[in-house]
Design an enzyme around this catalytic site. Structure first.
Site, PDB file in Angstrom:
ATOM      1  N   HIS A  14      27.751  59.134  10.885  1.00  0.00           N
ATOM      2  CA  HIS A  14      27.840  59.127   9.429  1.00  0.00           C
ATOM      3  C   HIS A  14      26.730  59.058   8.630  1.00  0.00           C
ATOM      4  O   HIS A  14      25.651  58.229   8.736  1.00  0.00           O
ATOM      5  CB  HIS A  14      28.579  57.860   9.069  1.00  0.00           C
ATOM      6  CG  HIS A  14      29.186  57.771   7.844  1.00  0.00           C
ATOM      7  ND1 HIS A  14      29.264  56.703   6.964  1.00  0.00           N
ATOM      8  CD2 HIS A  14      29.854  58.574   6.918  1.00  0.00           C
ATOM      9  CE1 HIS A  14      30.007  56.939   5.764  1.00  0.00           C
ATOM     10  NE2 HIS A  14      30.251  58.035   5.805  1.00  0.00           N
ATOM     11  N   GLU A  41      27.591  63.585   9.919  1.00  0.00           N
ATOM     12  CA  GLU A  41      28.070  63.923   8.783  1.00  0.00           C
ATOM     13  C   GLU A  41      26.945  63.761   7.658  1.00  0.00           C
ATOM     14  O   GLU A  41      26.257  63.134   7.923  1.00  0.00           O
ATOM     15  CB  GLU A  41      29.172  63.028   8.573  1.00  0.00           C
ATOM     16  CG  GLU A  41      29.979  62.985   7.627  1.00  0.00           C
ATOM     17  CD  GLU A  41      29.658  62.377   6.132  1.00  0.00           C
ATOM     18  OE1 GLU A  41      30.565  62.396   5.021  1.00  0.00           O
ATOM     19  OE2 GLU A  41      28.674  61.638   6.326  1.00  0.00           O
ATOM     20  N   ASP A  43      26.634  64.169   2.879  1.00  0.00           N
ATOM     21  CA  ASP A  43      27.181  64.583   1.669  1.00  0.00           C
ATOM     22  C   ASP A  43      26.238  65.477   0.854  1.00  0.00           C
ATOM     23  O   ASP A  43      25.060  65.249   0.926  1.00  0.00           O
ATOM     24  CB  ASP A  43      27.322  63.244   0.981  1.00  0.00           C
ATOM     25  CG  ASP A  43      28.229  62.148   1.824  1.00  0.00           C
ATOM     26  OD1 ASP A  43      29.089  62.400   1.961  1.00  0.00           O
ATOM     27  OD2 ASP A  43      27.485  61.116   1.997  1.00  0.00           O
ATOM     28  N   HIS A  56      24.890  60.681  -1.507  1.00  0.00           N
ATOM     29  CA  HIS A  56      26.362  60.229  -1.485  1.00  0.00           C
ATOM     30  C   HIS A  56      26.644  60.117  -2.955  1.00  0.00           C
ATOM     31  O   HIS A  56      27.726  60.507  -3.463  1.00  0.00           O
ATOM     32  CB  HIS A  56      26.349  59.015  -0.707  1.00  0.00           C
ATOM     33  CG  HIS A  56      27.857  58.355  -0.528  1.00  0.00           C
ATOM     34  ND1 HIS A  56      28.306  57.630  -1.699  1.00  0.00           N
ATOM     35  CD2 HIS A  56      28.901  58.697   0.214  1.00  0.00           C
ATOM     36  CE1 HIS A  56      29.810  57.356  -1.369  1.00  0.00           C
ATOM     37  NE2 HIS A  56      29.949  57.983  -0.331  1.00  0.00           N
ATOM     38  N   GLU A 124      29.821  67.292   4.194  1.00  0.00           N
ATOM     39  CA  GLU A 124      31.248  66.672   3.193  1.00  0.00           C
ATOM     40  C   GLU A 124      30.738  67.228   1.693  1.00  0.00           C
ATOM     41  O   GLU A 124      29.624  67.031   1.262  1.00  0.00           O
ATOM     42  CB  GLU A 124      31.148  65.303   2.996  1.00  0.00           C
ATOM     43  CG  GLU A 124      32.286  64.807   1.936  1.00  0.00           C
ATOM     44  CD  GLU A 124      32.310  63.288   1.823  1.00  0.00           C
ATOM     45  OE1 GLU A 124      31.940  62.381   2.620  1.00  0.00           O
ATOM     46  OE2 GLU A 124      32.898  63.215   0.679  1.00  0.00           O
TER      47      GLU A 124
END
Ligand code: G3P
Ligand code: MG
Length: 256
Positions: A14, A41, A43, A56, A124
């Site tokens: 993450h 992952e 953002d 994020h 994401e």
């Protein structure tokens, strides 16, 4: 239903390496990789001049030195600054001195790092308010350009339906996942309409019923953010396909 082969590893780090390094930086990816992770992952959002980069939050306050570097009157909203300004910020000192001067990365820099090392990426799409469709469109176009010669494309995901719609329209061949923090009415139909390949839920939402619904409809099932062994065991027993974790130090993909 017969699912297409799933090309991604089960374990996904993450924001690069969870909380062990400054999130969404190249340093975090390097640390996650040093713990054996081959999928990450991150953002992604847009600067005011349309450069996709990793962050994020909507604002720069928590994870950069913008308050000091840009002065009192700056807008805290990250997406209101051009990339030239964002590129000068320190996105590491907030975490620890060891990461001082670590910059915000462009999406392209992270993509090239992953491609060079044959790592997999879950992007994401995390749009600034008002830029949902533009972010989905530009991130999908950039991803398609950067991965054009790669064997396995990145997995695009978002909580934001308009962002996923724009990604679908721009690059329908890129795989998409619908992120859910609640099983809101119509989630399954929406994921089908968006041509998603995966449902990515808060781990508390997966139970035998939601798992069966998702699998019956042909989706792969993933979960965020799983940071303890009991939860991971419960989800794997349910038949989960992918786990996004902060705990790159606890879960070792090579052993699991
Ligand atoms: O992509 C899964 C997870 O990152 C979603 O939540 O807030 O950590 O971006 P958040
Ligand atoms: Mg995220």
């Amino acid at each position: 239903m017969q699912l297409a082969p799933w090309p991604y590893p089960r374990w996904i780090a993450h924001r690069g390496a969870g909380k062990l390094a400054p999130e969404n930086t190249l340093a975090a990816f390097r640390l996650g990789a040093s713990h054996g992770y081959r999928m990450f992952e991150c953002d992604a959002k847009l600067s005011s001049d349309g450069v996709p980069f990793l962050l994020h939050d909507d604002t720069l306050t928590r994870t950069t030195n913008a308050d000091d570097a840009l002065g009192e009157s700056h807008s805290p909203t990250a997406g209101e600054h051009p990339w030239g300004t964002l590129a000068r910020l320190d996105a590491g000192s907030w975490h620890s001195r060891a990461y001082a001067a670590e910059p915000l990365p462009t999406f392209e820099a992270i993509a090239r790092y992953c491609l060079r090392n044959a790592y997999f990426l879950n992007i994401e799409i995390k749009p600034t308010a008002g830029l949902e469709r533009r972010t989905g469109d530009l991130v999908a176009r950039d991803a398609a350009r950067l991965w054009q010669n790669a064997a396995v494309p990145p997995l695009l995901s978002s909580f934001d339906v308009p962002a996923l719609e724009a990604a679908l329209e721009a690059q329908p061949e890129l795989p998409r996942g619908l992120l859910l923090d609640a099983l809101w009415p119509g989630w399954l139909e929406t994921a089908l309409r968006l041509g998603c390949v995966a449902i990515i839920c808060d781990h508390a939402l997966w139970d035998p019923s939601s798992m069966a619904q998702a699998k019956r409809a042909g989706f792969r099932t993933l979960s965020y953010t799983v940071n303890d062994e009991a939860t991971a065991r419960r989800l794997l027993d349910l038949g989960l396909d992918g786990i996004i974790t902060d705990r790159v130090d606890l879960f070792s993909p090579a052993r699991l």
